[in-house]
Design an enzyme around this catalytic site. Structure first.
Site, short mmCIF file in Angstrom:
data_model
loop_
_atom_site.label_atom_id
_atom_site.label_comp_id
_atom_site.label_asym_id
_atom_site.label_seq_id
_atom_site.Cartn_x
_atom_site.Cartn_y
_atom_site.Cartn_z
N HIS A 229 54.07 36.16 51.80
CA HIS A 229 52.75 35.33 51.22
C HIS A 229 52.84 35.92 49.87
O HIS A 229 52.85 36.68 49.45
CB HIS A 229 51.58 36.26 51.96
CG HIS A 229 50.18 35.51 51.37
ND1 HIS A 229 49.81 34.34 51.83
CD2 HIS A 229 49.29 36.00 50.26
CE1 HIS A 229 48.57 34.03 50.96
NE2 HIS A 229 48.56 34.83 50.15
N CYS A 230 52.75 34.74 49.09
CA CYS A 230 52.84 34.60 47.55
C CYS A 230 51.37 34.64 46.84
O CYS A 230 50.72 33.45 47.02
CB CYS A 230 53.88 33.58 46.98
SG CYS A 230 54.02 33.66 45.36
N VAL A 231 51.12 35.47 46.29
CA VAL A 231 49.73 35.61 45.80
C VAL A 231 49.53 34.59 44.51
O VAL A 231 48.65 34.16 44.15
CB VAL A 231 49.07 36.89 45.06
CG1 VAL A 231 49.10 37.82 46.56
CG2 VAL A 231 50.27 37.42 44.16
N ASN B 108 48.88 31.32 46.10
CA ASN B 108 47.78 31.50 47.23
C ASN B 108 48.19 30.77 48.38
O ASN B 108 47.34 30.01 49.07
CB ASN B 108 46.63 30.82 46.69
CG ASN B 108 45.38 31.14 47.34
OD1 ASN B 108 45.25 32.14 47.95
ND2 ASN B 108 44.37 30.21 47.50
N ASN B 109 49.46 31.15 48.85
CA ASN B 109 49.90 30.36 50.14
C ASN B 109 50.94 31.07 50.64
O ASN B 109 51.87 31.94 50.17
CB ASN B 109 50.41 28.95 49.82
CG ASN B 109 50.43 28.15 51.06
OD1 ASN B 109 50.03 28.38 52.11
ND2 ASN B 109 51.02 26.72 50.91
#
Length: 385
Positions: free
Chosen positions: A219-221, A224-225
């Site tokens: 999950h990549c902040v 946001n996905n």
């Protein structure tokens, strides 16, 4: 003189503890804890003869009694000190802020990403581009960062909005036939405790997005996905163009400053220090002079250089995973199998380590084709044919 019933009970208990102390396999900490708890009947009575003999035997055997309390680790002690210094309301506020930033879906890092990128390109356009045009730099050379920016923003948008491969009731059966189960990291017939769906191989439930993702990477902040089977290609292009744009801006800015130093013969100048001594221009003094003359350009150059090294390292790691057909989740979980071979890691004698093997790698060309032509659409087309 006869002993009372309470004293006899106390002597019997201490003699039993003395025999247990000589028995191997008994923890000294447990022995001392048992011996430190006198019975209610012996409370208030004087130490008996058997008790003194038992303690004397312990001293002779060299087994000094240990304390029941174990010392807390140094990290917990430091946290305890910080918890005493920092007010509790501030601790709760920081905990809520960190939980919001890293454990919930929000657009904070997207806004931060766009602001930093906008600041870098504004400074590049406002000063570096104008000065380089005056110094007759090649226009194609100066426009390369803008071309990379267009591709980067496009791939960034696709990474943010593309479905990463969310598993639902409708596509659950299709995903179950895409990848083979290895029975070590991904066993068959396992259900997600949150989604109540059968988990396909290479899938994982994202605690931030609260859904299961096919070929889950991480999950990549910043986008946001989740990064999964259907947007990993856009993420790799985004990471590649972001690294290239930062490196290009750094190279153009460095070329401008070096060209300026060479044209003005600054490296041949001399200066007088505070003690009145004459010195030739060295590198440290030259950087200080450039920072005082072009502070924003030098600060931007330092920022994009550090960013280029960080992004370049992560890009190499991402390319390695893509070339070997691994995900970040699989690499991280497979890392635990290496610890079984480490002699410093304690393990139970009856534990049999199960080493994970990558069964999904089928050569560089096939692995990259799976990244840029995801497995699920390919499988669906094959079924339709």
């Amino acid at each position: 003189m006869s002993l009372s019933s309470g004293a006899r009970t106390h002597v019997k208990r201490n003699l039993t503890d003395g025999l247990a102390a000589r028995t191997p396999g008994r923890s000294p900490q447990v022995q001392h804890c048992n011996s430190r708890q006198p019975s209610r009947a012996s409370a208030g009575s004087r130490p008996s003869k058997g008790a003194s003999l038992t303690s004397r035997a312990r001293r002779k055997s060299g087994g000094a009694p240990r304390r029941c309390r174990s010392r807390a680790p140094a990290g917990w002690q430091r946290l305890a000190i910080f918890s005493c210094i920092i007010p509790e309301c501030l601790q709760r506020a920081m905990h809520r802020l960190l939980h919001y930033l890293f454990h919930t879906r929000n657009h904070t890092f997207i806004v931060l990403h766009l602001v930093l990128q906008g600041m870098v390109y504004t400074e590049y356009t406002w000063e570096v581009f104008g000065y380089c045009q005056e110094l007759e730099f090649s226009l194609y050379y100066l426009l390369l960062p803008y071309l990379l920016l267009i591709i980067n923003v496009f791939s960034f948008t696709l990474t943010c909005v593309t479905n990463p491969g969310i598993i639902t009731k409708a596509n659950e059966l299709l995903f179950l036939h895409v990848y083979e189960f290895d029975e070590v990291m991904f066993p068959k017939n396992v259900r997600c405790s949150t989604c109540d769906l059968r988990k396909p191989a290479r899938s994982k439930h994202c605690s931030v997005c609260n859904w299961c993702v096919h070929r889950f990477d991480h999950h990549c902040v910043w986008v946001n996905n989740c990064i999964g089977a259907w947007n990993i290609r856009y993420f790799l292009i985004y990471l590649l163009t972001l690294t290239a744009s930062a490196a290009t801006v750094a190279i153009v800015s460095t070329a401008f400053l070096v060209h300026l130093v060479v044209m003005s013969d600054l490296y041949q100048e001399t200066y007088i220090d505070d003690f009145g001594h004459l010195h030739t221009m060295d590198t440290v003094f030259l950087i200080q002079y450039l920072f005082l003359t072009f502070p924003r350009i030098v600060f931007m150059l330092g920022f994009v250089m550090v960013l280029s090294f960080l992004l370049g390292g992560y890009l190499c790691f991402a390319v390695y995973l893509a070339a070997t057909n691994q995900t970040t989740n699989e690499w991280h979980r497979g890392d635990g199998a290496w610890c079984w071979h480490c002699p410093l890691v304690a393990q139970r004698p009856s534990a049999e380590p199960q080493v994970h093997q990558n069964i999904h790698s089928h050569g560089l060309r096939s692995n990259l084709q799976e990244i840029f032509l995801p497995a699920f659409p390919y499988h669906e087309r094959k079924k339709q044919e």
